[in-house]
Design a protein around this motif. Structure first.
Motif, PDB file in Angstrom:
ATOM      1  N   GLY A  94       0.790  -1.225   0.000  1.00 25.44           N
ATOM      2  CA  GLY A  94       0.000   0.000   0.000  1.00 25.44           C
ATOM      3  C   GLY A  94       0.821   1.272   0.000  1.00 25.44           C
ATOM      4  N   CYS A  95       2.030   1.207  -0.498  1.00 26.84           N
ATOM      5  CA  CYS A  95       2.902   2.394  -0.501  1.00 26.84           C
ATOM      6  C   CYS A  95       2.317   3.497  -1.373  1.00 26.84           C
ATOM      7  N   LYS A  96       2.606   4.725  -0.991  1.00 22.91           N
ATOM      8  CA  LYS A  96       2.175   5.895  -1.749  1.00 22.91           C
ATOM      9  C   LYS A  96       3.420   6.743  -1.994  1.00 22.91           C
ATOM     10  N   ILE A  97       3.906   6.658  -3.223  1.00 24.96           N
ATOM     11  CA  ILE A  97       5.160   7.316  -3.572  1.00 24.96           C
ATOM     12  C   ILE A  97       4.895   8.399  -4.608  1.00 24.96           C
ATOM     13  N   ILE A  98       5.435   9.578  -4.326  1.00 28.80           N
ATOM     14  CA  ILE A  98       5.380  10.679  -5.284  1.00 28.80           C
ATOM     15  C   ILE A  98       6.814  10.965  -5.708  1.00 28.80           C
ATOM     16  N   ILE A  99       7.047  10.939  -7.012  1.00 26.66           N
ATOM     17  CA  ILE A  99       8.367  11.277  -7.546  1.00 26.66           C
ATOM     18  C   ILE A  99       8.232  12.597  -8.294  1.00 26.66           C
ATOM     19  N   ASN A 100       8.796  13.638  -7.697  1.00 22.29           N
ATOM     20  CA  ASN A 100       8.722  14.979  -8.272  1.00 22.29           C
ATOM     21  C   ASN A 100       9.897  15.165  -9.219  1.00 22.29           C
ATOM     22  N   LEU A 101       9.596  15.348 -10.490  1.00 22.77           N
ATOM     23  CA  LEU A 101      10.628  15.468 -11.519  1.00 22.77           C
ATOM     24  C   LEU A 101      10.855  16.913 -11.958  1.00 22.77           C
ATOM     25  N   ARG A 102      10.428  17.866 -11.148  1.00 22.76           N
ATOM     26  CA  ARG A 102      10.556  19.281 -11.509  1.00 22.76           C
ATOM     27  C   ARG A 102      11.989  19.666 -11.868  1.00 22.76           C
TER      28      ARG A 102
ATOM     29  N   VAL B 172       2.804   4.673  -7.533  1.00 21.77           N
ATOM     30  CA  VAL B 172       3.831   5.687  -7.772  1.00 21.77           C
ATOM     31  C   VAL B 172       3.232   6.703  -8.737  1.00 21.77           C
ATOM     32  N   VAL B 173       3.308   7.980  -8.358  1.00 18.61           N
ATOM     33  CA  VAL B 173       2.812   9.046  -9.216  1.00 18.61           C
ATOM     34  C   VAL B 173       3.968   9.998  -9.495  1.00 18.61           C
ATOM     35  N   PHE B 174       4.147  10.326 -10.757  1.00 16.04           N
ATOM     36  CA  PHE B 174       5.193  11.255 -11.186  1.00 16.04           C
ATOM     37  C   PHE B 174       4.547  12.619 -11.355  1.00 16.04           C
ATOM     38  N   THR B 175       5.185  13.622 -10.795  1.00 18.03           N
ATOM     39  CA  THR B 175       4.591  14.954 -10.818  1.00 18.03           C
ATOM     40  C   THR B 175       5.599  16.012 -11.260  1.00 18.03           C
ATOM     41  N   ASP B 176       5.064  17.154 -11.680  1.00 21.43           N
ATOM     42  CA  ASP B 176       5.868  18.302 -12.116  1.00 21.43           C
ATOM     43  C   ASP B 176       6.904  17.918 -13.167  1.00 21.43           C
ATOM     44  N   VAL B 177       6.505  17.129 -14.141  1.00 20.40           N
ATOM     45  CA  VAL B 177       7.421  16.662 -15.179  1.00 20.40           C
ATOM     46  C   VAL B 177       7.671  17.796 -16.179  1.00 20.40           C
ATOM     47  N   PRO B 178       8.940  18.141 -16.425  1.00 16.64           N
ATOM     48  CA  PRO B 178       9.226  19.176 -17.429  1.00 16.64           C
ATOM     49  C   PRO B 178       8.658  18.790 -18.788  1.00 16.64           C
ATOM     50  N   GLU B 179       8.258  19.792 -19.544  1.00 17.27           N
ATOM     51  CA  GLU B 179       7.574  19.557 -20.826  1.00 17.27           C
ATOM     52  C   GLU B 179       8.408  18.707 -21.782  1.00 17.27           C
ATOM     53  N   ARG B 180       9.711  18.998 -21.877  1.00 16.44           N
ATOM     54  CA  ARG B 180      10.570  18.252 -22.807  1.00 16.44           C
ATOM     55  C   ARG B 180      10.630  16.775 -22.424  1.00 16.44           C
ATOM     56  N   ILE B 181      10.736  16.491 -21.144  1.00  9.33           N
ATOM     57  CA  ILE B 181      10.789  15.100 -20.688  1.00  9.33           C
ATOM     58  C   ILE B 181       9.434  14.436 -20.894  1.00  9.33           C
ATOM     59  N   MET B 182       8.361  15.174 -20.621  1.00  5.27           N
ATOM     60  CA  MET B 182       7.020  14.608 -20.805  1.00  5.27           C
ATOM     61  C   MET B 182       6.762  14.285 -22.267  1.00  5.27           C
ATOM     62  N   ASN B 183       7.233  15.119 -23.169  1.00  7.92           N
ATOM     63  CA  ASN B 183       7.074  14.840 -24.603  1.00  7.92           C
ATOM     64  C   ASN B 183       7.780  13.545 -24.973  1.00  7.92           C
TER      65      ASN B 183
END
Length: 170
Positions: free
Chosen positions: A98-106, A133-144
């Motif tokens: 039941g882990c809740k992990i946020i990986i902020n990639l800002r 696991v939820v990835f957040t604040d992903v830079p636009e270039r990386i998200m593309n």
């Protein structure tokens, strides 16, 4: 036909050498080569080590526990040279039920294939153990780039930390 090709190749090589001499590049190139040969022979061997150290020096990894959420924030290049600094921590957190992990990639600058493999494996491990696991604040270039690899269909993304926390309320 082959003779004609060889003749053209020989003429073009002659023209290159003449042009180098005409512009004074010939002697400069040979002096540069002499200077390189005079340098210490182990310089080229340590160059790769220096580049890797420089890349690792710019990398930072923050880990924080906020309530039931574990937050990771890599800063810099997520690459073959840097994953060894954080992958065990992410994998250990993903193993809890039941882990809740946020990986902020800002502050991520680049994610190479090895770094992406670590992120995918953390997602798989958490999913297998009933976590997320939820990835957040992903830079636009990386998200593309991630979208081109169809990772947006497989991994969980949120625009910010607040939305990531909302995604994990079950």
């Amino acid at each position: 036909m082959i003779f004609w090709y060889r003749k053209c190749l020989l003429l073009s090589m002659t023209n290159i050498n003449e042009s180098m001499n005409r512009f004074g590049l010939g002697p400069n190139v040979s002096r540069l080569q002499e200077n390189v040969e005079k340098q210490n022979s182990d310089t080229s061997q340590t160059l790769d080590a220096a580049v890797n150290q420089a890349l690792e020096a710019r990398f930072d990894f923050l880990e924080r526990q906020k309530g039931e959420f574990t937050i990771f924030a890599p800063k810099g290049r997520i690459s073959n040279a840097t994953v060894k600094l954080f992958k065990d921590k992410i994998y250990d957190a993903a193993r809890y039920n039941g882990c809740k992990i946020i990986i902020n990639l800002r502050y991520a600058v680049l994610i190479d294939s090895v770094g992406l493999g670590v992120l995918i494996n953390s997602h798989k491990t958490a999913d297998k153990n009933g976590g997320m696991v939820v990835f957040t604040d992903v830079p636009e270039r990386i998200m593309n780039n991630l979208s081109m690899l169809y990772m947006d269909r497989y991994l969980h993304f949120a625009p910010n930390m607040k939305q990531a926390a909302k995604m994990m309320t079950w």
